[in-house]
Design an enzyme around this catalytic site. Sequence first.
Site, PDB file in Angstrom:
ATOM      1  N   GLY A 110      59.501  60.208  62.503  1.00  0.00           N
ATOM      2  CA  GLY A 110      60.241  61.286  61.851  1.00  0.00           C
ATOM      3  C   GLY A 110      61.693  60.923  61.601  1.00  0.00           C
ATOM      4  O   GLY A 110      62.418  61.621  60.905  1.00  0.00           O
ATOM      5  N   LEU A 155      73.338  46.082  55.574  1.00  0.00           N
ATOM      6  CA  LEU A 155      74.085  44.828  55.432  1.00  0.00           C
ATOM      7  C   LEU A 155      73.365  43.746  56.233  1.00  0.00           C
ATOM      8  O   LEU A 155      73.165  43.897  57.439  1.00  0.00           O
ATOM      9  CB  LEU A 155      75.511  44.986  55.974  1.00  0.00           C
ATOM     10  CG  LEU A 155      76.354  43.695  55.881  1.00  0.00           C
ATOM     11  CD1 LEU A 155      76.791  43.427  54.439  1.00  0.00           C
ATOM     12  CD2 LEU A 155      77.570  43.762  56.807  1.00  0.00           C
ATOM     13  N   GLY A 156      72.984  42.663  55.559  1.00  0.00           N
ATOM     14  CA  GLY A 156      72.424  41.510  56.263  1.00  0.00           C
ATOM     15  C   GLY A 156      73.540  40.695  56.894  1.00  0.00           C
ATOM     16  O   GLY A 156      74.644  40.606  56.337  1.00  0.00           O
ATOM     17  N   ASP A 176      71.853  44.895  59.839  1.00  0.00           N
ATOM     18  CA  ASP A 176      70.729  44.078  60.317  1.00  0.00           C
ATOM     19  C   ASP A 176      71.272  42.860  61.053  1.00  0.00           C
ATOM     20  O   ASP A 176      72.025  42.066  60.487  1.00  0.00           O
ATOM     21  CB  ASP A 176      69.866  43.630  59.137  1.00  0.00           C
ATOM     22  CG  ASP A 176      68.661  42.855  59.631  1.00  0.00           C
ATOM     23  OD1 ASP A 176      67.685  43.504  60.045  1.00  0.00           O
ATOM     24  OD2 ASP A 176      68.709  41.606  59.654  1.00  0.00           O
ATOM     25  N   TYR A 211      71.314  34.729  64.931  1.00  0.00           N
ATOM     26  CA  TYR A 211      72.392  34.550  63.952  1.00  0.00           C
ATOM     27  C   TYR A 211      73.692  34.081  64.617  1.00  0.00           C
ATOM     28  O   TYR A 211      74.632  33.671  63.935  1.00  0.00           O
ATOM     29  CB  TYR A 211      72.643  35.832  63.148  1.00  0.00           C
ATOM     30  CG  TYR A 211      71.433  36.348  62.397  1.00  0.00           C
ATOM     31  CD1 TYR A 211      70.325  35.529  62.153  1.00  0.00           C
ATOM     32  CD2 TYR A 211      71.374  37.659  61.932  1.00  0.00           C
ATOM     33  CE1 TYR A 211      69.209  36.004  61.479  1.00  0.00           C
ATOM     34  CE2 TYR A 211      70.261  38.137  61.247  1.00  0.00           C
ATOM     35  CZ  TYR A 211      69.178  37.319  61.033  1.00  0.00           C
ATOM     36  OH  TYR A 211      68.080  37.797  60.368  1.00  0.00           O
ATOM     37  N   LYS A 239      66.792  41.356  66.645  1.00  0.00           N
ATOM     38  CA  LYS A 239      65.508  40.643  66.725  1.00  0.00           C
ATOM     39  C   LYS A 239      65.450  39.746  67.953  1.00  0.00           C
ATOM     40  O   LYS A 239      66.440  39.089  68.312  1.00  0.00           O
ATOM     41  CB  LYS A 239      65.308  39.798  65.463  1.00  0.00           C
ATOM     42  CG  LYS A 239      65.551  40.579  64.196  1.00  0.00           C
ATOM     43  CD  LYS A 239      65.275  39.816  62.931  1.00  0.00           C
ATOM     44  CE  LYS A 239      65.827  40.594  61.742  1.00  0.00           C
ATOM     45  NZ  LYS A 239      67.272  40.380  61.501  1.00  0.00           N
ATOM     46  N   HIS A 284      61.221  38.228  65.918  1.00  0.00           N
ATOM     47  CA  HIS A 284      61.782  37.537  64.755  1.00  0.00           C
ATOM     48  C   HIS A 284      60.726  36.714  64.012  1.00  0.00           C
ATOM     49  O   HIS A 284      60.694  36.686  62.775  1.00  0.00           O
ATOM     50  CB  HIS A 284      62.946  36.648  65.210  1.00  0.00           C
ATOM     51  CG  HIS A 284      63.980  36.407  64.170  1.00  0.00           C
ATOM     52  ND1 HIS A 284      65.322  36.314  64.455  1.00  0.00           N
ATOM     53  CD2 HIS A 284      63.878  36.239  62.838  1.00  0.00           C
ATOM     54  CE1 HIS A 284      65.995  36.097  63.340  1.00  0.00           C
ATOM     55  NE2 HIS A 284      65.133  36.043  62.350  1.00  0.00           N
TER      56      HIS A 284
END
Length: 316
Positions: free
Chosen positions: A9, A17-18, A43, A48, A76, A109
């Site tokens: 819901g 934004l990556g 994100d 990273y 991730k 990931h």
Amino acid sequence: MQALRLKSGEPMPRLGLGTWKSRPGEVYDAVREAIRVGYRHIDCAHAYGNEAEVGQALAEAMASGVKREELWITSKLWNNAHHPEDVQPALAGTLRNLRLDYLDLYLMHWPVAVRGQAHFPPGVDEFIGPKELPFTATWKAMEDCVNAGLARHIGGSNFSARKLQTLLEEGRIAPAMDQVELHPYLQQTALIDFCRRHGIHVTAYSPLGSADRPAVLKADAEPLLLEDPAIAAIAKCCDASPAQVLIAWALERDTAVIPKSVNRGRIRENFEAGALRLTDSDLKEIGRLDRHRRYLDGAIWAPPGSGYSLEWLWDE
Ligand code: A2P
């Protein structure tokens, strides 16, 4: 901001934004600017290597009035933390870096496990094969993260329909999301249809073709999505940029989309694509560009002798 409605819901802002490839030293400004412009979905991923800096930007945005509940933060689980006992500590580390108490969405990931520090690309003897450590065992530990209140939703990234089906059959919590490479050269219509039938949402990564990938992840003479003549022609007609057309296309398909940028002007430009409407004829034209082209073909996760193969990875 357009939102997806998850099975729980809860609304998830569709345009995020990556932060893959956004270097420390750049990503703080990018996240601050994005939130200033109106993005509410960021994100992230442990892999990273920039979550601490993202966390600083999030903390400062929240100190200046943005509420935690307004933000949608995805991260991730990296491939080297797939052993069930490693999952919650990995998530705790991500939360520490991001300076958050919980994630809105935690994704596996890749459905691929490696051991130790995992070099990039990993050596063949660093892989833990899918028989030794199935992704379903990792999934159970991710479910425990939901039960512990550390993640509101869980899902996969780079998961095929077959692997999602396995999670649906064997898991206690259904995946809320699959985050996959998705753009006009890789339209993944069958996967999207499968997800839609099973109440799983899809996030499009590398929606602009990720031309800033490291060389080890690039093939020779790749076609450049942002320079595609058909996309350029549609952009010209709409008085928009090619990137905006690509983002609008992802939104028209009811997926979430996470273009990466560290440039203030482009961060704003990408956000404004949320207001762009494509015509049926634009959509038909873009539909014709599909060529099943993976920019991220997954080959580094399936070298011979690793226990994985590309056939196993993509189930195709
Ligand atoms: P930059 O970060 O300098 O803006 P993807 O989201 O598919 O991974 O693509 C990211 C790449 O696209 C980066 O090189 C990024 O560069 C670039 N990019 C992001 N937004 C735009 C835009 N609006 N126009 C052109 N290139 C863009």
